[in-house]
Design a protein around this motif. Structure first.
Motif, PDB file in Angstrom:
ATOM      1  N   TYR A   3       0.888  -1.134  -0.139  1.00 31.85           N
ATOM      2  CA  TYR A   3      -0.064  -0.080  -0.030  1.00 31.85           C
ATOM      3  C   TYR A   3       0.770   1.496   0.034  1.00 31.85           C
ATOM      4  O   TYR A   3       0.205   2.288  -0.260  1.00 31.85           O
ATOM      5  CB  TYR A   3      -0.832  -0.002   1.014  1.00 31.85           C
ATOM      6  CG  TYR A   3      -2.183  -1.220   1.262  1.00 31.85           C
ATOM      7  CD1 TYR A   3      -2.933  -1.104   0.191  1.00 31.85           C
ATOM      8  CD2 TYR A   3      -2.016  -2.170   2.112  1.00 31.85           C
ATOM      9  CE1 TYR A   3      -3.878  -2.156  -0.093  1.00 31.85           C
ATOM     10  CE2 TYR A   3      -3.073  -3.284   1.729  1.00 31.85           C
ATOM     11  CZ  TYR A   3      -3.841  -3.033   0.799  1.00 31.85           C
ATOM     12  OH  TYR A   3      -4.749  -4.232   0.747  1.00 31.85           O
ATOM     13  N   PHE A   4       2.163   1.370   0.286  1.00 34.03           N
ATOM     14  CA  PHE A   4       2.895   2.438   0.542  1.00 34.03           C
ATOM     15  C   PHE A   4       3.390   2.692  -0.984  1.00 34.03           C
ATOM     16  O   PHE A   4       4.443   2.396  -1.398  1.00 34.03           O
ATOM     17  CB  PHE A   4       4.025   2.175   1.307  1.00 34.03           C
ATOM     18  CG  PHE A   4       4.743   3.464   1.604  1.00 34.03           C
ATOM     19  CD1 PHE A   4       4.219   4.498   2.301  1.00 34.03           C
ATOM     20  CD2 PHE A   4       6.198   3.497   1.195  1.00 34.03           C
ATOM     21  CE1 PHE A   4       5.060   5.641   2.740  1.00 34.03           C
ATOM     22  CE2 PHE A   4       6.897   4.519   1.713  1.00 34.03           C
ATOM     23  CZ  PHE A   4       6.295   5.633   2.295  1.00 34.03           C
ATOM     24  N   THR A   5       2.623   3.088  -1.852  1.00 32.80           N
ATOM     25  CA  THR A   5       2.767   3.493  -3.423  1.00 32.80           C
ATOM     26  C   THR A   5       3.285   4.795  -3.905  1.00 32.80           C
ATOM     27  O   THR A   5       3.090   5.651  -2.987  1.00 32.80           O
ATOM     28  CB  THR A   5       1.615   2.822  -4.073  1.00 32.80           C
ATOM     29  OG1 THR A   5       0.432   3.938  -4.012  1.00 32.80           O
ATOM     30  CG2 THR A   5       0.995   1.749  -3.889  1.00 32.80           C
ATOM     31  N   SER A   6       3.515   4.644  -4.968  1.00 36.57           N
ATOM     32  CA  SER A   6       3.968   6.221  -5.520  1.00 36.57           C
ATOM     33  C   SER A   6       2.708   7.169  -5.535  1.00 36.57           C
ATOM     34  O   SER A   6       3.155   8.351  -5.433  1.00 36.57           O
ATOM     35  CB  SER A   6       4.581   5.937  -6.924  1.00 36.57           C
ATOM     36  OG  SER A   6       3.717   5.480  -7.796  1.00 36.57           O
ATOM     37  N   GLU A   7       1.544   6.671  -5.654  1.00 30.45           N
ATOM     38  CA  GLU A   7       0.589   7.585  -5.637  1.00 30.45           C
ATOM     39  C   GLU A   7       0.341   8.110  -4.178  1.00 30.45           C
ATOM     40  O   GLU A   7       0.078   9.073  -4.026  1.00 30.45           O
ATOM     41  CB  GLU A   7      -0.725   6.880  -6.097  1.00 30.45           C
ATOM     42  CG  GLU A   7      -2.175   7.661  -5.881  1.00 30.45           C
ATOM     43  CD  GLU A   7      -3.431   7.077  -6.160  1.00 30.45           C
ATOM     44  OE1 GLU A   7      -4.174   7.637  -6.304  1.00 30.45           O
ATOM     45  OE2 GLU A   7      -3.339   5.708  -6.295  1.00 30.45           O
ATOM     46  N   ILE A   8       0.771   7.264  -3.243  1.00 29.94           N
ATOM     47  CA  ILE A   8       0.453   7.532  -1.671  1.00 29.94           C
ATOM     48  C   ILE A   8       1.519   8.650  -1.329  1.00 29.94           C
ATOM     49  O   ILE A   8       1.438   9.414  -0.522  1.00 29.94           O
ATOM     50  CB  ILE A   8       0.528   6.366  -0.810  1.00 29.94           C
ATOM     51  CG1 ILE A   8      -0.881   5.413  -1.026  1.00 29.94           C
ATOM     52  CG2 ILE A   8       0.652   6.519   0.676  1.00 29.94           C
ATOM     53  CD1 ILE A   8      -2.220   6.069  -0.712  1.00 29.94           C
ATOM     54  N   THR A   9       2.794   8.427  -1.587  1.00 31.14           N
ATOM     55  CA  THR A   9       3.941   9.056  -1.477  1.00 31.14           C
ATOM     56  C   THR A   9       4.103  10.449  -2.409  1.00 31.14           C
ATOM     57  O   THR A   9       5.135  10.897  -2.370  1.00 31.14           O
ATOM     58  CB  THR A   9       5.132   8.238  -1.367  1.00 31.14           C
ATOM     59  OG1 THR A   9       5.360   7.609  -2.699  1.00 31.14           O
ATOM     60  CG2 THR A   9       4.770   7.156  -0.483  1.00 31.14           C
ATOM     61  N   ARG A  10       3.122  10.603  -3.242  1.00 32.24           N
ATOM     62  CA  ARG A  10       3.184  11.751  -4.267  1.00 32.24           C
ATOM     63  C   ARG A  10       3.780  12.987  -3.687  1.00 32.24           C
ATOM     64  O   ARG A  10       4.626  13.768  -4.087  1.00 32.24           O
ATOM     65  CB  ARG A  10       2.077  11.866  -4.899  1.00 32.24           C
ATOM     66  CG  ARG A  10       2.414  13.295  -5.858  1.00 32.24           C
ATOM     67  CD  ARG A  10       0.978  13.228  -6.774  1.00 32.24           C
ATOM     68  NE  ARG A  10      -0.329  13.204  -5.813  1.00 32.24           N
ATOM     69  CZ  ARG A  10      -1.532  13.405  -6.174  1.00 32.24           C
ATOM     70  NH1 ARG A  10      -1.723  13.590  -7.364  1.00 32.24           N
ATOM     71  NH2 ARG A  10      -2.681  13.544  -5.371  1.00 32.24           N
ATOM     72  N   TYR A  11       3.455  13.302  -2.519  1.00 28.17           N
ATOM     73  CA  TYR A  11       3.970  14.729  -1.679  1.00 28.17           C
ATOM     74  C   TYR A  11       4.895  14.356  -0.621  1.00 28.17           C
ATOM     75  O   TYR A  11       5.231  15.148   0.241  1.00 28.17           O
ATOM     76  CB  TYR A  11       2.658  15.389  -1.085  1.00 28.17           C
ATOM     77  CG  TYR A  11       1.613  15.573  -2.070  1.00 28.17           C
ATOM     78  CD1 TYR A  11       1.873  16.705  -3.001  1.00 28.17           C
ATOM     79  CD2 TYR A  11       0.490  14.910  -2.326  1.00 28.17           C
ATOM     80  CE1 TYR A  11       0.823  17.239  -3.827  1.00 28.17           C
ATOM     81  CE2 TYR A  11      -0.428  15.505  -3.303  1.00 28.17           C
ATOM     82  CZ  TYR A  11      -0.310  16.552  -3.994  1.00 28.17           C
ATOM     83  OH  TYR A  11      -1.239  17.016  -5.049  1.00 28.17           O
ATOM     84  N   MET A  12       5.176  13.257  -0.734  1.00 31.34           N
ATOM     85  CA  MET A  12       6.446  12.731   0.502  1.00 31.34           C
ATOM     86  C   MET A  12       7.846  12.644  -0.067  1.00 31.34           C
ATOM     87  O   MET A  12       7.952  12.416  -1.335  1.00 31.34           O
ATOM     88  CB  MET A  12       5.834  11.393   0.970  1.00 31.34           C
ATOM     89  CG  MET A  12       4.675  11.568   1.769  1.00 31.34           C
ATOM     90  SD  MET A  12       3.879   9.749   2.235  1.00 31.34           S
ATOM     91  CE  MET A  12       4.953   9.531   3.525  1.00 31.34           C
ATOM     92  N   PRO A  13       8.662  12.720   0.832  1.00 29.45           N
ATOM     93  CA  PRO A  13      10.072  12.630   0.359  1.00 29.45           C
ATOM     94  C   PRO A  13      10.463  11.268   0.115  1.00 29.45           C
ATOM     95  O   PRO A  13      11.932  11.000   0.551  1.00 29.45           O
ATOM     96  CB  PRO A  13      10.883  13.468   1.477  1.00 29.45           C
ATOM     97  CG  PRO A  13       9.980  13.032   2.571  1.00 29.45           C
ATOM     98  CD  PRO A  13       8.599  13.164   2.433  1.00 29.45           C
ATOM     99  N   PHE A  14       9.758  10.188  -0.360  1.00 29.66           N
ATOM    100  CA  PHE A  14      10.037   9.040  -0.473  1.00 29.66           C
ATOM    101  C   PHE A  14       9.741   8.496  -1.818  1.00 29.66           C
ATOM    102  O   PHE A  14       8.569   9.060  -2.511  1.00 29.66           O
ATOM    103  CB  PHE A  14       9.252   8.176   0.487  1.00 29.66           C
ATOM    104  CG  PHE A  14       9.300   8.569   1.887  1.00 29.66           C
ATOM    105  CD1 PHE A  14      10.700   8.318   2.599  1.00 29.66           C
ATOM    106  CD2 PHE A  14       8.352   9.129   2.640  1.00 29.66           C
ATOM    107  CE1 PHE A  14      10.571   8.640   4.048  1.00 29.66           C
ATOM    108  CE2 PHE A  14       8.641   9.336   3.899  1.00 29.66           C
ATOM    109  CZ  PHE A  14       9.610   9.154   4.440  1.00 29.66           C
ATOM    110  N   ASN A  15      10.196   7.585  -2.443  1.00 33.64           N
ATOM    111  CA  ASN A  15       9.918   6.777  -3.672  1.00 33.64           C
ATOM    112  C   ASN A  15       9.905   5.522  -3.423  1.00 33.64           C
ATOM    113  O   ASN A  15      11.000   4.924  -3.778  1.00 33.64           O
ATOM    114  CB  ASN A  15      10.895   7.433  -4.697  1.00 33.64           C
ATOM    115  CG  ASN A  15      10.810   7.318  -6.150  1.00 33.64           C
ATOM    116  OD1 ASN A  15       9.528   6.894  -6.483  1.00 33.64           O
ATOM    117  ND2 ASN A  15      11.575   7.172  -6.794  1.00 33.64           N
ATOM    118  N   PRO A  16       8.875   4.749  -3.030  1.00 32.81           N
ATOM    119  CA  PRO A  16       8.842   3.442  -2.886  1.00 32.81           C
ATOM    120  C   PRO A  16       9.012   2.741  -4.096  1.00 32.81           C
ATOM    121  O   PRO A  16       8.515   2.993  -5.291  1.00 32.81           O
ATOM    122  CB  PRO A  16       7.586   3.103  -2.480  1.00 32.81           C
ATOM    123  CG  PRO A  16       6.778   4.428  -2.822  1.00 32.81           C
ATOM    124  CD  PRO A  16       7.648   5.713  -3.146  1.00 32.81           C
TER     125      PRO A  16
END
Length: 153
Positions: A30-43
């Motif tokens: 569930y920790f996908t690129s869509e979820i992390t779009r505004y986060m400093p992470f790139n799963p």
């Protein structure tokens, strides 16, 4: 307060508990690129990255600097992760992400309120930080509803 793996925070609809290895696959799913779009992470979908995240989270729990938790509903379904980070006498920082199907129904506000109540009952600090990307309108609503004010852009 000394943090430990037995901490549980309950809300009307949720249970927050420290992250453990048995949630690695849920987080990885569930920790996908869509979820992390505004986060400093790139799963990248690497299970080993999530295992390292869990190990680091457990270490910071024992160091009493961070409390990283999973969010579970009443049917034991995984919904996301939240945390209290960089715990000092000066400040603490809150963080949260929810899987797509758990967004938009008030769970974020419920979680952040519960974390704030836990902090106020167990720690001494001067202020709480809740970093949110200014372009993430949905996430900005949480601190705005709870009376946070912009500290820095």
């Amino acid at each position: 307060m000394k943090l430990n793996k037995d901490i549980r925070i309950k809300t009307d609809r949720l249970l927050l508990q420290p992250v453990e290895e048995w949630y690695v696959d849920d987080i990885n799913t569930y920790f996908t690129s869509e979820i992390t779009r505004y986060m400093p992470f790139n799963p990248e979908g690497d299970r080993n990255d999530i295992l390292k995240f869990v190990e680091d989270s457990k270490r910071s729990l024992s160091d009493n600097t961070d409390l990283v938790m999973v969010v579970i509903d009443s049917k034991k379904n995984f919904l996301g992760c939240c945390g209290i980070h960089n715990i000092t006498e000066e400040s603490v920082e809150l963080g949260l992400w929810l899987k797509k199907s758990a967004q938009g129904i008030g769970l974020g506000t419920e979680i952040i309120k519960a974390l704030i109540e836990f902090l106020e009952n167990n720690f001494t600090f001067k202020y709480i930080l809740y970093p949110v990307d200014q372009n993430n309108t949905a996430s900005r609503k949480i601190p705005e509803k709870l009376g946070f004010r912009i500290y820095k852009i």
